[in-house]
Design a protein around this motif. Structure first.
Motif, PDB file in Angstrom:
ATOM      1  N   ASP A 293      75.765  56.100   8.843  1.00 52.15           N
ATOM      2  CA  ASP A 293      74.583  55.731   8.495  1.00 52.15           C
ATOM      3  C   ASP A 293      74.445  54.167   9.089  1.00 52.15           C
ATOM      4  O   ASP A 293      73.625  54.058   9.694  1.00 52.15           O
ATOM      5  CB  ASP A 293      74.393  55.658   6.960  1.00 52.15           C
ATOM      6  CG  ASP A 293      73.161  55.724   6.621  1.00 52.15           C
ATOM      7  OD1 ASP A 293      72.315  55.931   7.381  1.00 52.15           O
ATOM      8  OD2 ASP A 293      72.947  55.327   5.168  1.00 52.15           O
ATOM      9  N   ARG A 296      73.966  53.990  12.698  1.00 55.08           N
ATOM     10  CA  ARG A 296      72.713  54.431  13.218  1.00 55.08           C
ATOM     11  C   ARG A 296      71.614  53.273  12.870  1.00 55.08           C
ATOM     12  O   ARG A 296      70.791  52.951  13.758  1.00 55.08           O
ATOM     13  CB  ARG A 296      72.111  55.739  12.475  1.00 55.08           C
ATOM     14  CG  ARG A 296      73.010  57.154  12.777  1.00 55.08           C
ATOM     15  CD  ARG A 296      71.977  58.276  12.270  1.00 55.08           C
ATOM     16  NE  ARG A 296      72.446  59.170  12.762  1.00 55.08           N
ATOM     17  CZ  ARG A 296      73.070  60.413  11.947  1.00 55.08           C
ATOM     18  NH1 ARG A 296      72.860  59.927  10.498  1.00 55.08           N
ATOM     19  NH2 ARG A 296      73.742  61.464  12.156  1.00 55.08           N
ATOM     20  N   MET A 324      64.846  58.616  15.546  1.00 58.88           N
ATOM     21  CA  MET A 324      65.201  59.768  16.098  1.00 58.88           C
ATOM     22  C   MET A 324      65.193  59.710  17.761  1.00 58.88           C
ATOM     23  O   MET A 324      66.087  60.308  18.326  1.00 58.88           O
ATOM     24  CB  MET A 324      64.618  61.258  15.538  1.00 58.88           C
ATOM     25  CG  MET A 324      64.591  61.638  14.319  1.00 58.88           C
ATOM     26  SD  MET A 324      66.141  61.427  13.433  1.00 58.88           S
ATOM     27  CE  MET A 324      67.074  62.599  14.014  1.00 58.88           C
ATOM     28  N   ARG A 350      82.466  62.860   3.525  1.00 59.51           N
ATOM     29  CA  ARG A 350      81.404  62.291   3.785  1.00 59.51           C
ATOM     30  C   ARG A 350      81.947  60.551   3.075  1.00 59.51           C
ATOM     31  O   ARG A 350      81.978  60.808   1.695  1.00 59.51           O
ATOM     32  CB  ARG A 350      80.202  62.692   2.892  1.00 59.51           C
ATOM     33  CG  ARG A 350      78.983  61.961   3.183  1.00 59.51           C
ATOM     34  CD  ARG A 350      77.946  62.695   2.499  1.00 59.51           C
ATOM     35  NE  ARG A 350      76.544  62.206   2.790  1.00 59.51           N
ATOM     36  CZ  ARG A 350      75.625  62.742   3.609  1.00 59.51           C
ATOM     37  NH1 ARG A 350      75.966  63.977   4.343  1.00 59.51           N
ATOM     38  NH2 ARG A 350      74.415  62.242   3.816  1.00 59.51           N
ATOM     39  N   THR A 615      64.727  66.308  15.014  1.00 63.00           N
ATOM     40  CA  THR A 615      64.695  66.734  13.732  1.00 63.00           C
ATOM     41  C   THR A 615      64.706  68.381  13.519  1.00 63.00           C
ATOM     42  O   THR A 615      65.500  68.974  12.669  1.00 63.00           O
ATOM     43  CB  THR A 615      63.496  66.334  13.095  1.00 63.00           C
ATOM     44  OG1 THR A 615      63.526  64.846  13.065  1.00 63.00           O
ATOM     45  CG2 THR A 615      63.242  66.762  11.508  1.00 63.00           C
ATOM     46  N   ARG A 618      68.130  69.789  14.058  1.00 65.83           N
ATOM     47  CA  ARG A 618      69.182  69.656  12.712  1.00 65.83           C
ATOM     48  C   ARG A 618      68.854  70.957  11.887  1.00 65.83           C
ATOM     49  O   ARG A 618      69.637  71.412  11.114  1.00 65.83           O
ATOM     50  CB  ARG A 618      69.236  68.382  12.199  1.00 65.83           C
ATOM     51  CG  ARG A 618      69.347  67.333  12.999  1.00 65.83           C
ATOM     52  CD  ARG A 618      70.915  66.763  12.961  1.00 65.83           C
ATOM     53  NE  ARG A 618      70.962  65.643  14.030  1.00 65.83           N
ATOM     54  CZ  ARG A 618      70.945  64.507  13.443  1.00 65.83           C
ATOM     55  NH1 ARG A 618      71.179  64.155  12.165  1.00 65.83           N
ATOM     56  NH2 ARG A 618      71.159  63.500  14.266  1.00 65.83           N
TER      57      ARG A 618
ATOM     58  N   VAL B  32      65.350  66.114   5.176  1.00 61.09           N
ATOM     59  CA  VAL B  32      64.781  65.147   6.088  1.00 61.09           C
ATOM     60  C   VAL B  32      65.452  63.695   6.128  1.00 61.09           C
ATOM     61  O   VAL B  32      65.948  63.365   7.116  1.00 61.09           O
ATOM     62  CB  VAL B  32      63.169  65.025   6.086  1.00 61.09           C
ATOM     63  CG1 VAL B  32      62.659  64.128   6.984  1.00 61.09           C
ATOM     64  CG2 VAL B  32      62.415  66.439   6.437  1.00 61.09           C
ATOM     65  N   ILE B  35      68.876  63.982   7.606  1.00 57.16           N
ATOM     66  CA  ILE B  35      68.470  63.942   9.364  1.00 57.16           C
ATOM     67  C   ILE B  35      68.415  62.575   9.599  1.00 57.16           C
ATOM     68  O   ILE B  35      68.898  62.342  10.716  1.00 57.16           O
ATOM     69  CB  ILE B  35      67.765  65.206   9.630  1.00 57.16           C
ATOM     70  CG1 ILE B  35      68.062  66.473   9.469  1.00 57.16           C
ATOM     71  CG2 ILE B  35      67.188  64.786  11.054  1.00 57.16           C
ATOM     72  CD1 ILE B  35      67.195  67.550   9.709  1.00 57.16           C
ATOM     73  N   GLU B  36      67.367  61.722   9.065  1.00 52.18           N
ATOM     74  CA  GLU B  36      67.029  60.566   9.454  1.00 52.18           C
ATOM     75  C   GLU B  36      68.128  59.511   9.216  1.00 52.18           C
ATOM     76  O   GLU B  36      67.756  58.445   9.374  1.00 52.18           O
ATOM     77  CB  GLU B  36      65.629  60.233   8.965  1.00 52.18           C
ATOM     78  CG  GLU B  36      64.625  61.200   9.599  1.00 52.18           C
ATOM     79  CD  GLU B  36      63.135  60.794   9.122  1.00 52.18           C
ATOM     80  OE1 GLU B  36      63.082  59.986   8.176  1.00 52.18           O
ATOM     81  OE2 GLU B  36      62.229  61.287   9.660  1.00 52.18           O
ATOM     82  N   GLY B  37      69.184  59.937   8.141  1.00 46.73           N
ATOM     83  CA  GLY B  37      70.110  58.757   8.082  1.00 46.73           C
ATOM     84  C   GLY B  37      70.014  58.053   6.825  1.00 46.73           C
ATOM     85  O   GLY B  37      70.756  57.192   6.428  1.00 46.73           O
ATOM     86  N   HIS B  38      69.056  58.572   6.021  1.00 45.14           N
ATOM     87  CA  HIS B  38      68.966  57.933   4.816  1.00 45.14           C
ATOM     88  C   HIS B  38      69.705  58.412   3.697  1.00 45.14           C
ATOM     89  O   HIS B  38      69.143  59.230   2.736  1.00 45.14           O
ATOM     90  CB  HIS B  38      67.371  57.705   4.421  1.00 45.14           C
ATOM     91  CG  HIS B  38      66.368  57.062   5.213  1.00 45.14           C
ATOM     92  ND1 HIS B  38      66.491  55.909   5.704  1.00 45.14           N
ATOM     93  CD2 HIS B  38      65.558  57.698   6.059  1.00 45.14           C
ATOM     94  CE1 HIS B  38      65.390  55.366   6.441  1.00 45.14           C
ATOM     95  NE2 HIS B  38      65.015  56.675   6.960  1.00 45.14           N
ATOM     96  N   LEU B  39      70.836  58.069   3.746  1.00 47.25           N
ATOM     97  CA  LEU B  39      71.734  59.133   3.002  1.00 47.25           C
ATOM     98  C   LEU B  39      71.717  58.886   1.167  1.00 47.25           C
ATOM     99  O   LEU B  39      71.608  59.899   0.624  1.00 47.25           O
ATOM    100  CB  LEU B  39      73.318  58.422   3.333  1.00 47.25           C
ATOM    101  CG  LEU B  39      73.840  59.152   4.604  1.00 47.25           C
ATOM    102  CD1 LEU B  39      75.141  58.917   4.848  1.00 47.25           C
ATOM    103  CD2 LEU B  39      73.429  60.258   4.955  1.00 47.25           C
TER     104      LEU B  39
END
Lengths: 661, 144
Positions: A293, A296, A324, A350, A615, A618, B32, B35-39
């Motif tokens: 995270d 990114r 993205m 994780r 998106t 995935r 979403v 996927i966008e990395g906002h865990l």
């Protein structure tokens, strides 16, 4: 600040590792009842996890400064052993039970040196369920410890000791070897696979400079010696060696702060998918987490800052660069070492840690900006790559709209098709297996029954491979495609290729003996119209051969619609076999013959294309991973341990005739 | 105890629809965000999704005493529930999705029409399965 390959063997931790550092907590039967809870699954993944657990323990010894080698042997009887040359598991009597500490470790859950943070600074193993869980899930297990001038060994069956430990005098050797056979009465009967074990051994070698990892497969005599010295950078270069890269040298990031030690390497490629290998204390975290995270976030921040600072956006892309886009085609290896990491669940898939997230994001942002400033050529290549993704994503969104049309006045924006397939023509034949699958092409050609010297039209011909498959069976080979790039490609295979649209074929009535077409009609709104055009240009008695991918039945069509629509936004309809047959017969064709062919397609490769947004890519994986049972019951596909997907596509190839009168 | 009926029943049915919809919305938002990395947000949405599913089922606990909110048929035991399921799927396969598919075609939404058509097929398959299953269930109140 340290450099990524600065890691020589770590300094020895100055603490006692003996019976007093092991804490006894609980019992074993639960593990056998529910293996998934302890090793992730009772399937093949869980079986390999048992081996990884032992490996992680061996690596922990190295990381704590003891030993230089790990040896993994796959024995002829299917058992596996892991040996290290560390201190050896303590064998002195355990204060809580009076038995040897090693026996306690192997038979008692939550008994391990890793509960007491002093012995291992940054440990990899499973918080102590490790050895006991492996033992509990083994048909048999043998422990050998060389330590304090003695050789200690003990055998277990399904987690229970066969008898008391045996001890004999030995030389100055030290280390631990555990040999075990998984218990296939509680785990899936999956033998250990070198192609699952070796990538993990490679990672261990790369991430632990100074450690020698050897692998021997007694079943075929194969041996591998892995010795990495380049850290995450070398791992990245090795793992993505086949990729076409945007810049030659990766961006490297290294930072240390307190107990946190980050090394990372990133490089953008021309592929569409993102590939990140992430590790915490050398354990692979398949589901990412805070470190990924942070990586990114840091990259997105750095790129956006660089773009803003240099005014690099144009009108088409301004304000529309998303995370993205930045991550498209990104490959990265990121490794963090830290004390007491917290994970979701027992198998460390994780990482959870807000402070790691912040630490990594900041380090990555600063290092990337610095690298961009030092190397303007690299910055330019990366930014251009990202702006390309932004443009492609806009094109995909536009394509989604094009699938809609007004019923009466068909108004199709042909330029959208041209753009989509123009970009794809660059790597057309690599974009999926089916395009050039010889057997599939052969099935089309096998249906051909036209007189020698017949005139053939390959309509929406793409690169012309379908038409080319009819070589020798027909005379003149004509092609038609809407995309100029495809016309050029097809001209290398067919006699003459025209640019034009199937909605309005630039040919006279009854001018062909054979028309061929494959996997196009689902992309065309109102497919009746192109079919009417094909019918028109065929001479009476002429043959039409057409191939399409079909759902297996009523229960997977909706699921395939979702997948195919996400893959290709131009999709106008997901035909079912009976709908498609009705459509063909409705156009006036007769003499229907059908052939069916099943082809395994790599979904990873199929969706690695500009027309599929990151998106969507995935989400397509999720659709396979979470496919409903009713879909799985009719539609075969395979998900590999690394998450890649192979789908068994059902191809239907049809032959029809235009009636004579 | 006062019966659940009238306006309150209507409101409860509406609330059940809202919460059922929220379950799907949160599941989507979580996907979403992941996927966008906002865990952290992904996790929050997952939790909301799970809790909201529990809330929706709580609404259904109350509704099932009165009526199946989808079909207006009595529900509760497996016999009636299977009948409710069959009635619902039958309506979707014969009325709802064919109508939507036609409407989508008429407005030029080829892809949307195709989506509805795949659902006509799916619901038809479900109807057949439920018919088979229903034949094996003894209606409530009858001796097995």
């Amino acid at each position: 600040m340290i450099t990524p390959d600065a890691g020589a063997a770590p300094a020895a931790t100055a603490t006692r590792y003996d019976a007093s550092s092991i804490v006894v907590l609980s019992d074993l039967e639960a593990v056998r009842r529910n293996p998934g809870m302890y090793v992730g699954s009772s399937g093949g993944e869980g079986v390999h996890h048992l081996a990884f657990e032992l490996l992680d323990n061996a690596v922990d010894e190295f990381a704590a400064g003891h030993g230089t080698a790990v040896e993994v042997v796959l024995h002829a009887d299917g058992a596996l052993s892991v040996r290290d040359d560390g201190r050896g598991i303590p064998v002195d009597p355990h204060p809580a039970t009076g038995g040897p500490t090693a026996e306690v470790l192997l038979t008692t859950l939550h008994s391990g040196g890793k509960f007491n943070g002093d012995v291992y600074r940054t440990s990899a193993g499973l918080h102590g369920v490790g050895l006991a869980a492996v033992n509990a899930l083994s048909a048999w297990l043998r422990l050998d410890v060389w330590r304090d001038g003695g050789h200690f060994h003990q055998s277990f069956r399904q987690g229970v000791a066969d008898g008391p430990a045996q001890q004999a005098a030995a030389g100055p050797d030290h280390g631990t070897r555990i040999t075990f056979l998984p218990d296939f009465t509680v785990m899936a009967a999956t033998p250990f696979a070198p192609d699952v074990l070796l990538p993990r051994l490679e990672e261990i070698a790369f991430l632990n400079p100074g450690l020698t990892v050897t692998f021997r497969d007694d079943r075929d005599g194969r041996t591998e010696t892995l010795r990495g010295s380049g850290g995450v950078r070398a791992l990245l270069m090795h793992r993505y060696a086949a990729a076409t890269t945007v810049h030659a040298e990766p961006v490297e990031i290294a930072r240390e702060d307190g107990d946190l030690l980050l090394t990372a390497a990133v490089r953008w490629t021309e592929a569409y998918t993102e590939g990140i290998s992430a590790f915490v204390n050398t354990i692979r975290t398949a589901a990412g987490g805070a470190h990924v995270d942070g990586l990114r976030t840091g990259l997105v921040a750095a790129v956006n800052q660089h773009i803003a600072r240099h005014g690099l956006t144009d009108r088409a892309t301004a304000d529309r660069i998303t995370a993205m886009d930045v991550l498209e085609g990104l490959t990265a290896a990121v490794a963090i070492r830290m004390e007491r990491p917290e994970f979701d669940g027992q198998t460390k898939q994780r990482l959870q840690s807000e402070r790691v997230n912040r630490f990594v994001a900041e380090a990555v942002e600063q290092a990337t900006l610095r690298r961009f400033a030092d190397d303007p050529e690299l910055a330019r290549a990366v930014v251009n790559r990202i702006l390309d993704s932004t443009r492609a994503r806009s094109a995909a969104r536009l394509a989604g709209r094009t699938a809609r049309f007004q019923r009466r006045a068909v108004d199709i924006d042909y330029s959208v098709y041209q753009r989509q397939f123009g970009i794809r023509s660059q790597n057309w034949h690599d974009s999926c297996s089916w395009l050039t699958d010889a057997e599939l092409l052969g099935r089309h050609a096998a249906l051909c029954e036209v007189p020698a010297g017949a005139r053939m039209l390959d309509v929406c011909c793409g690169s012309g491979v379908v038409g080319d498959a009819f070589r020798g069976k027909v005379g003149e080979m004509i092609g038609l495609d809407i995309t100029p790039e495809m016309v050029r490609l097809a001209s290398q295979r067919l006699d003459r290729v025209y640019q034009g649209t199937v909605y309005d074929l630039p040919f006279d009535d009854a001018s062909f003996d054979l028309v061929v077409n494959r996997e196009v009609l689902h992309l065309l709104p109102q497919p009746e119209r192109p079919l009417a055009e094909i019918y028109r240009v065929l001479r009476p008695g002429g043959q039409f051969i057409v191939g399409q991918i079909m759902p297996y039945g009523d229960e997977d069509a909706f699921w395939m619609f979702r997948i195919f629509k996400k893959k290709q936004p131009l999709l106008a309809q997901m035909f079912r076999e009976e709908d498609f047959r009705r459509l063909l017969l409705g156009a006036g064709f007769t003499g229907l013959r059908t052939d069916e062919y099943f082809l395994w397609e790599s979904i990873d490769r199929w969706i690695d294309t500009h027309e599929t947004t990151p998106t969507h890519r995935r989400q397509i994986y999720r659709l396979f991973y979470d496919a409903p049972a009713q879909v799985r019951a009719v539609h075969p596909f395979e998900v590999a341990a690394d998450g890649s997907v192979r789908d068994r596509w059902r191809w239907c190839v049809y032959s029809l005739r235009k009636p004579l009168a | 105890m006062t019966e659940l009926n009238g306006e309150m029943l209507a409101e409860l049915r509406a609330a059940f629809l809202t919460e059922s919809m929220n379950v799907q919305r949160y599941a989507h938002f979580a996907e979403v965000a992941g996927i966008e990395g906002h865990l952290a947000l992904a996790e929050l949405f997952q939790k909301l999704c799970a809790t909201t599913a529990c809330v929706a089922r709580g609404h259904l606990d109350l509704l099932q005493e009165v009526v199946d909110p989808a079909t207006d048929l009595p529900m509760g035991g497996t016999g009636s529930n299977a009948a409710c399921a069959l009635a619902g799927e039958l309506d979707e396969t014969t009325r709802l999705y064919p109508r939507l598919a036609t409407a989508a075609h008429d407005t030029g939404l080829a892809d949307v029409a195709s989506w509805f058509e795949t659902l006509v097929a799916l619901k038809k398959a479900h109807t057949a399965r439920l018919e088979q299953a229903l034949a094996t269930v003894t209606p409530e109140g009858e001796a097995p």
